[in-house]
Motif scaffolding. Structure first.
Motif, PDB file in Angstrom:
ATOM      1  N   LEU A 251       0.818  -1.212   0.000  1.00 47.61           N
ATOM      2  CA  LEU A 251       0.000   0.000   0.000  1.00 47.61           C
ATOM      3  C   LEU A 251       0.857   1.269   0.000  1.00 47.61           C
ATOM      4  N   PRO A 252       0.521   2.242  -0.826  1.00 42.70           N
ATOM      5  CA  PRO A 252       1.241   3.521  -0.795  1.00 42.70           C
ATOM      6  C   PRO A 252       1.036   4.218   0.549  1.00 42.70           C
ATOM      7  N   HIS A 253       2.050   4.942   0.986  1.00 37.41           N
ATOM      8  CA  HIS A 253       1.949   5.694   2.235  1.00 37.41           C
ATOM      9  C   HIS A 253       1.337   7.061   1.949  1.00 37.41           C
ATOM     10  N   PRO A 254       0.545   7.608   2.873  1.00 40.67           N
ATOM     11  CA  PRO A 254      -0.096   8.909   2.641  1.00 40.67           C
ATOM     12  C   PRO A 254       0.872  10.054   2.382  1.00 40.67           C
TER      13      PRO A 254
ATOM     14  N   LEU B 232       5.527   6.868  -5.369  1.00 42.99           N
ATOM     15  CA  LEU B 232       4.308   6.255  -5.889  1.00 42.99           C
ATOM     16  C   LEU B 232       4.611   5.443  -7.152  1.00 42.99           C
ATOM     17  N   ASN B 233       5.353   6.049  -8.066  1.00 46.44           N
ATOM     18  CA  ASN B 233       5.691   5.343  -9.302  1.00 46.44           C
ATOM     19  C   ASN B 233       6.529   4.105  -9.023  1.00 46.44           C
ATOM     20  N   ALA B 234       7.440   4.206  -8.064  1.00 46.65           N
ATOM     21  CA  ALA B 234       8.310   3.076  -7.730  1.00 46.65           C
ATOM     22  C   ALA B 234       7.521   1.907  -7.150  1.00 46.65           C
ATOM     23  N   MET B 235       6.404   2.201  -6.493  1.00 45.73           N
ATOM     24  CA  MET B 235       5.589   1.124  -5.928  1.00 45.73           C
ATOM     25  C   MET B 235       4.751   0.436  -7.004  1.00 45.73           C
TER      26      MET B 235
END
Length: 250
Positions: A87-90, A97-100
């Motif tokens: 899950l992305p962190h807030p 974000l792109n790396a995830m």
């Protein structure tokens, strides 16, 4: 879906504690209904039911319909530790974000379209309180936040707030699946840093503007992205299992 006697399953992670219990019950009831039919018994996985339920919620909320690819099998393990990797962190920036998303074959455009799902749902105050109270020593409020919106958030989330208080991700049409999320970003009304950065970063701003101006462009991009997401980590063939009970491995 898996329950854990020692509260160490994926659903027990703090990021998942807001998931509605009646949502899990709906999936369990759907599974039971299918298994009552002799032709369907033990042939439909809980994973496929979740994918179908996701599509149906989107449609019921006014969003686009799309074909759900089926044939998933259920996993046998569920751990809290896995959530942090998924899950992305807030507070993520665009690079994070792109790396995830990239390792799963999802482009920046896919990621932005999937972020649009924040047109539904809610969050708790502790996930964004830093933006309205402790952004920096000189600037307590995140300057990318709309001033009026920040004031409203402070009223709903005082410093010593009840941690269970829920705040809509979309302050305008929180129960409708639409492109209002992107219009909100244009006005500085993204709840998370990871939301607002999609507009403040010049590399993603044009896509936000496109989705804000065209519901059709957003819907088409969302369908493409969620179809790709539905292929991530899928178990097929002899891998995994079709659970008899969605809350525990066979």
């Amino acid at each position: 879906m898996i329950a854990s006697p020692n509260n160490n399953a994926e659903k027990d992670h703090p990021d998942n504690l807001s998931l509605a219990g009646d949502g899990f019950d709906t999936v369990i009831k759907a599974k039971a209904a299918l298994d009552q039919n002799a032709q369907c018994r033990n042939k439909v996985s809980c994973a496929d039911i979740l994918a179908l339920a996701t599509r149906d919620v989107i449609v019921l909320a006014g969003g686009p319909s799309y074909t759900v690819e089926l044939g998933r099998r259920d996993g046998r393990t569920s751990t809290k530790a896995s959530v942090q990797r998924k899950l992305p962190h807030p507070e993520f920036n665009l690079d994070q974000l792109n790396a995830m998303f990239a390792p799963n074959g999802l482009t920046q455009r896919d990621m932005i379209a999937l972020s649009g799902a924040h047109t539904l749902g809610f969050s708790h105050c502790n996930r964004f309180s830093k933006r309205i109270y402790n952004f920096s020593p000189r600037t307590p409020i995140d300057p990318t936040l709309n001033t009026q919106y920040a004031s409203q958030l402070r009223q709903m989330c005082p410093r010593n707030v009840d941690p269970t208080i829920a705040i809509n991700m979309d302050p305008t049409t929180p129960r409708i699946f639409d492109n209002a999320y992107f219009k909100n970003l244009q006005q500085g009304k993204g709840l998370f840093t990871s939301d607002q950065v999609l507009f403040t970063d010049t590399r993603s701003k044009a896509t936000v503007n496109e989705f804000a101006s065209s519901p059709t462009a957003f819907n088409n991009a969302f369908i493409s992205a969620i179809t790709k997401l539905g292929r991530v980590g899928v178990l097929t063939g002899t891998k995994g299992e079709i659970r008899i009970d969605c809350t525990r491995p066979n």
